[in-house]
Design a protein around this motif. Structure first.
Motif, PDB file in Angstrom:
ATOM      1  N   GLU A   1       1.019  -1.115   0.199  1.00  0.00           N
ATOM      2  CA  GLU A   1      -0.091  -0.013   0.052  1.00  0.00           C
ATOM      3  C   GLU A   1       0.753   1.261   0.266  1.00  0.00           C
ATOM      4  O   GLU A   1       0.787   2.298  -0.716  1.00  0.00           O
ATOM      5  N   SER A   2       2.013   1.328   0.751  1.00  0.00           N
ATOM      6  CA  SER A   2       2.942   2.309   1.016  1.00  0.00           C
ATOM      7  C   SER A   2       3.538   2.674  -0.630  1.00  0.00           C
ATOM      8  O   SER A   2       4.002   3.744  -1.014  1.00  0.00           O
ATOM      9  N   LYS A   3       3.604   1.251  -1.005  1.00  0.00           N
ATOM     10  CA  LYS A   3       4.476   1.426  -2.528  1.00  0.00           C
ATOM     11  C   LYS A   3       3.429   2.257  -3.360  1.00  0.00           C
ATOM     12  O   LYS A   3       3.701   2.711  -4.344  1.00  0.00           O
TER      13      LYS A   3
ATOM     14  N   GLU B   1       2.108   9.457  -6.092  1.00  0.00           N
ATOM     15  CA  GLU B   1       2.700  10.631  -5.480  1.00  0.00           C
ATOM     16  C   GLU B   1       3.878  11.007  -6.839  1.00  0.00           C
ATOM     17  O   GLU B   1       3.840  12.173  -7.146  1.00  0.00           O
ATOM     18  N   ILE B   2       4.595  10.116  -7.122  1.00  0.00           N
ATOM     19  CA  ILE B   2       5.464  10.080  -8.083  1.00  0.00           C
ATOM     20  C   ILE B   2       4.774  10.516  -9.329  1.00  0.00           C
ATOM     21  O   ILE B   2       5.301  11.562 -10.126  1.00  0.00           O
ATOM     22  N   THR B   3       3.784   9.770  -9.909  1.00  0.00           N
ATOM     23  CA  THR B   3       3.142  10.208 -11.060  1.00  0.00           C
ATOM     24  C   THR B   3       2.649  11.806 -11.033  1.00  0.00           C
ATOM     25  O   THR B   3       2.621  12.481 -11.879  1.00  0.00           O
ATOM     26  N   GLN B   4       1.964  12.055  -9.744  1.00  0.00           N
ATOM     27  CA  GLN B   4       1.575  13.545  -9.423  1.00  0.00           C
ATOM     28  C   GLN B   4       2.673  14.605  -9.765  1.00  0.00           C
ATOM     29  O   GLN B   4       2.830  15.603 -10.265  1.00  0.00           O
ATOM     30  N   ALA B   5       4.035  14.374  -8.667  1.00  0.00           N
ATOM     31  CA  ALA B   5       5.075  15.105  -8.971  1.00  0.00           C
ATOM     32  C   ALA B   5       5.695  15.020 -10.483  1.00  0.00           C
ATOM     33  O   ALA B   5       5.992  16.244 -10.917  1.00  0.00           O
TER      34      ALA B   5
END
Length: 172
Positions: free
Chosen positions: A128-130, A136-140
């Motif tokens: 889940e953390s992954k 978040e990476i996709t958004q960044a």
């Protein structure tokens, strides 16, 4: 036709849009099409230069494909294209909350190595953390174009990934 001049950008090389959240089947198709085109058998009767170029393109295709297929490598590559080096070897600074979570996971792993249901629950938490980190990476990258933040998140994902492998090894 393979475009050797696009070799400085793996996304252009495969003719796909530069983004973190890529269409993996499209990447697979582009890779297979290039491999078919540059396969040594197709250039066996060509000049030595043509054979050499085909071999270089096949090697480049393999490297580019492996880079873009792996989410961490893909993210780091995009950051690099935008002048941000994650400095994985030297920059291990992580937010305190992230480090605390890592320590908790390690303690759980050590304490519950024999408890299958506890290990499965821990694996779910890690997965889940992954997933949250990938979002978040996709958004960044794809959203905010914040490559510095993406590099930080990718360093964290690398830690999570390594722990997941350790956990999986214990779980087996």
């Amino acid at each position: 036709m393979v475009n050797p001049s696009a070799s400085d950008d793996y996304f252009k090389f495969f003719g796909i849009q530069q983004q973190f959240n890529i269409d993996l089947p499209a990447l697979d198709q582009a890779y297979l099409a290039i491999q078919k085109e540059v396969h040594p058998d197709r250039h066996a009767r060509g000049s030595e230069t043509e054979q050499c170029l085909a071999m270089q393109m096949a090697t480049l295709a393999n490297t580019a494909f492996q880079t873009l297929k792996n989410p961490i490598d893909r993210g780091l590559y995009i950051c690099q294209l935008h002048g941000v080096d994650a400095k994985l070897e030297t920059n291990t600074a992580m937010p305190a909350a992230f480090l605390m979570k890592q320590m908790e996971w390690r303690e759980s792993l050590d304490e519950q190595a024999e408890d299958l249901s506890a290990l499965e629950a821990l694996m779910e938490e890690v997965e889940e953390s992954k997933s949250e980190t990938m979002i978040e990476i996709t958004q960044a990258i794809d959203g905010a174009k914040n490559y510095t933040r993406a590099a930080e998140l990718l360093r964290g994902l690398l830690f999570i990934d390594k722990f997941a492998v350790e956990l999986d090894d214990t779980h087996c």
